[in-house]
Write a protein that holds these residues in place. Structure first.
Motif, short mmCIF file in Angstrom:
data_model
loop_
_atom_site.label_atom_id
_atom_site.label_comp_id
_atom_site.label_asym_id
_atom_site.label_seq_id
_atom_site.Cartn_x
_atom_site.Cartn_y
_atom_site.Cartn_z
N MET A 25 61.81 21.42 13.91
CA MET A 25 63.30 20.71 13.90
C MET A 25 64.93 21.57 13.36
SD MET A 25 63.82 18.18 10.46
CE MET A 25 65.45 19.09 9.71
N LEU A 26 64.62 22.74 12.79
CA LEU A 26 66.37 23.04 13.14
C LEU A 26 66.54 23.32 14.77
CD1 LEU A 26 68.69 24.38 12.05
CD2 LEU A 26 67.29 25.94 11.42
N GLY A 27 65.54 23.71 14.68
CA GLY A 27 65.63 23.73 16.73
C GLY A 27 66.67 22.83 17.37
N GLN A 28 65.88 21.77 17.28
CA GLN A 28 65.74 20.57 17.76
C GLN A 28 67.61 19.77 16.84
OE1 GLN A 28 64.25 18.70 19.32
NE2 GLN A 28 62.55 19.71 19.52
N MET A 29 67.90 19.88 16.03
CA MET A 29 69.27 19.95 15.49
C MET A 29 70.23 21.01 16.04
SD MET A 29 68.95 19.34 11.18
CE MET A 29 70.28 18.46 11.38
N LEU A 30 69.99 21.64 16.65
CA LEU A 30 70.87 23.18 17.22
C LEU A 30 71.12 22.76 18.79
CD1 LEU A 30 69.25 26.22 15.12
CD2 LEU A 30 71.55 24.77 14.81
N ARG A 31 70.25 21.98 18.75
CA ARG A 31 70.21 21.49 20.87
C ARG A 31 71.59 20.70 20.71
NH1 ARG A 31 65.12 23.30 19.79
NH2 ARG A 31 64.37 24.28 22.20
N SER A 32 71.77 21.38 22.24
CA SER A 32 72.96 20.05 22.62
C SER A 32 72.45 18.58 22.94
CB SER A 32 73.50 21.10 23.55
OG SER A 32 75.03 19.74 23.57
N SER A 33 73.13 17.69 22.48
CA SER A 33 73.42 16.12 23.29
C SER A 33 73.93 15.96 24.57
CB SER A 33 73.25 15.93 21.74
OG SER A 33 72.88 13.94 22.66
N SER A 34 73.55 15.08 25.32
CA SER A 34 73.86 15.21 26.21
C SER A 34 75.55 13.40 25.43
CB SER A 34 73.20 14.35 27.67
OG SER A 34 72.39 13.12 27.22
N ARG A 35 74.50 12.85 24.31
CA ARG A 35 75.18 11.65 23.68
C ARG A 35 76.82 12.54 22.96
NH1 ARG A 35 72.69 7.22 20.02
NH2 ARG A 35 73.63 6.62 19.84
N TYR A 36 76.44 13.13 22.41
CA TYR A 36 76.68 14.21 21.21
C TYR A 36 77.55 15.85 21.05
CZ TYR A 36 73.56 13.91 18.16
OH TYR A 36 71.80 14.01 18.35
N GLY A 37 76.83 16.31 22.40
CA GLY A 37 77.00 17.63 22.35
C GLY A 37 76.79 18.15 21.78
N LEU A 38 76.90 19.45 21.31
CA LEU A 38 76.58 19.98 19.45
C LEU A 38 77.34 19.91 18.75
CD1 LEU A 38 77.47 23.83 21.33
CD2 LEU A 38 75.06 23.10 20.79
N LEU A 39 76.24 19.88 17.51
CA LEU A 39 76.42 19.36 16.18
C LEU A 39 77.41 20.34 15.13
CD1 LEU A 39 73.23 17.95 14.94
CD2 LEU A 39 75.40 16.52 15.02
#
Length: 430
Positions: A210-224
């Motif tokens: 789950m942490l890995g999912q949060m660290l991934r960049s999203s096309s919608r909002y980029g890096l957290l």
């Protein structure tokens, strides 16, 4: 104004004395919605409970989380960043993600069963909580779980201290000893997690947890931002094992009290692989009666048996007027005993979930994980953990309560429905 009915003896004093009994009386004598005190209402049956939970704009969840964002010189994450962090977190908790990692969950469930001392009465909730903490923290953080597990345990302790019943309700801004302890443990957890986040990002090996999912960049909002990730994790870390531990106590108690049901679970569990790591989502799906038993226990004894909401405006609920600012207590405990939804509602009958009429998707039929925008995000993980723990235990042991007139546990209703001090004995099946 059309106000909900009120019990003659209804008051916070009576409520504090026996909340379950008063909740049952309110539902039986007053119906769908009843008034505990002025401005405090109880949604008691399936329809109103479902309606309140789904109308999140009219009846929002409390705005003060158990682990609020830490105060920092750089400032707290924005509400938009917190929303994005929640969305990223959900990617790792959705049913498909849990199904792909059943082989990581099953070995710890089997290890718990293997390590149960036989032939003696054991207070079982502490080892259950430890086993589920190992499963939950490993699911969230994979190979970094051993580093974080001690800090997660301290977060749980901080939660227990903070929600302990007290004569006084202090304003949120007062730094009580319990709140200071909570903050220290939250800071310790965050300080342990921060280098893990930075190491994963700098190495590019983000991980499939789950942490890995949060660290991934999203096309919608980029890096957290780092702080948005860190602030959102203490609560979900504790939630992965705190509520399931309460549920597991009730499940194991029912295995002890219903040996025929336990035998049926054991027969079903015999199809699981000898090597728990080889367990897949297909094996989990085949445990249909075991899942029905888990669901039936959660119906009768929902760990989160009472949910608090506050009305943002004057509105209607079950044909009654609810004023703005009123508190609405949503009661899955009584909603699950609504005979219109569940025939013979007080009877333990796992079979009710094996046909279409008992579908948990039916509105109001099953609220142990909530519903609507604030439904439990870890529901799929919790069901997988509890189903495998139940199956692995029943395939090895016959459970029983200690002999004697005294109950083997105490029921607590504060913050959750739990079997405090539960003692059980395990005897190896021949």
């Amino acid at each position: 104004m059309n106000e909900p009915p009120r019990l003659p003896e209804g008051s916070f004093a009576a409520w504090s004395h026996d909340r379950l009994a008063l909740a049952r009386r309110g539902a039986d004598e007053c119906g769908d919605v009843w008034q505990l005190e002025s401005g405090v209402y109880v949604a008691a049956t399936a329809g109103p409970c479902e309606e309140v939970l789904r109308r999140a704009q009219d009846f929002p969840k409390a705005s003060s989380p158990l682990f609020p964002p830490l105060k920092r010189s750089s400032g707290a994450p924005t509400s938009e960043e917190r929303a994005h962090a929640h969305a990223a977190r959900m990617r790792g908790l959705r049913p498909q993600a849990v199904a792909a990692r059943i082989g990581e969950i099953a070995p710890r469930a089997a290890l718990f069963a293997d390590q149960w001392p036989t032939g003696q009465d054991v207070e079982i909730l502490p080892p259950v909580r430890h086993a589920l903490a190992e499963i939950g923290v490993r699911y969230l953080f994979s190979e970094d779980a051993p580093t974080l597990l001690p800090f997660a345990s301290q977060l749980f302790l901080a939660r227990e201290v903070l929600v302990r019943p007290s004569r006084w309700v202090w304003p949120r801004w007062i730094p009580t000893p319990a709140r200071r302890f909570r903050t220290r443990q939250q800071v310790a957890f965050t300080n342990a997690l921060r280098p893990i986040v930075r190491r994963r990002r700098s190495s590019g090996r983000l991980g499939d947890d789950m942490l890995g999912q949060m660290l991934r960049s999203s096309s919608r909002y980029g890096l957290l931002p780092e702080e948005a990730i860190l602030d959102t994790l203490p609560g979900i870390t504790v939630a992965t094992f705190e509520t399931p531990s309460r549920a597991a106590g009730w499940i194991l108690l029912h295995l002890a009290r219903h040996p025929q049901a336990a035998d049926r679970v054991a027969a079903e569990a015999a199809s699981l692989p000898a090597d728990p790591a080889a367990t897949t989502s297909t094996h989990l799906d085949s445990l249909q009666y075991t899942q029905a038993l888990v669901r039936e226990v959660l119906r009768l004894h929902p760990p989160s048996w009472l949910l608090t909401r506050r009305a943002t405006r004057q509105t209607q609920l079950a044909d009654y007027t609810i004023d703005a600012g009123s508190t609405v207590l949503v009661c899955p405990y009584t909603a699950h005993r609504d005979a219109r939804e569940h025939p013979e509602p007080d009877r333990f009958q796992p079979e009710r979930w094996l046909d279409d009429s008992g579908s948990p998707a039916k509105p109001g039929a099953f609220l142990s994980f909530g519903t609507g925008p604030h439904g439990c995000e870890g529901a799929a993980l919790a069901m997988a953990m509890l189903t495998l723990l139940t199956a692995q235990t029943a395939r090895r042991y016959r459970l029983s309560e200690p002999p004697g007139p005294e109950p083997s546990y105490q029921v607590t209703t504060f913050e959750g429905l739990a079997t405090v001090g539960l003692r059980l004995r395990a005897t190896l099946l021949s």
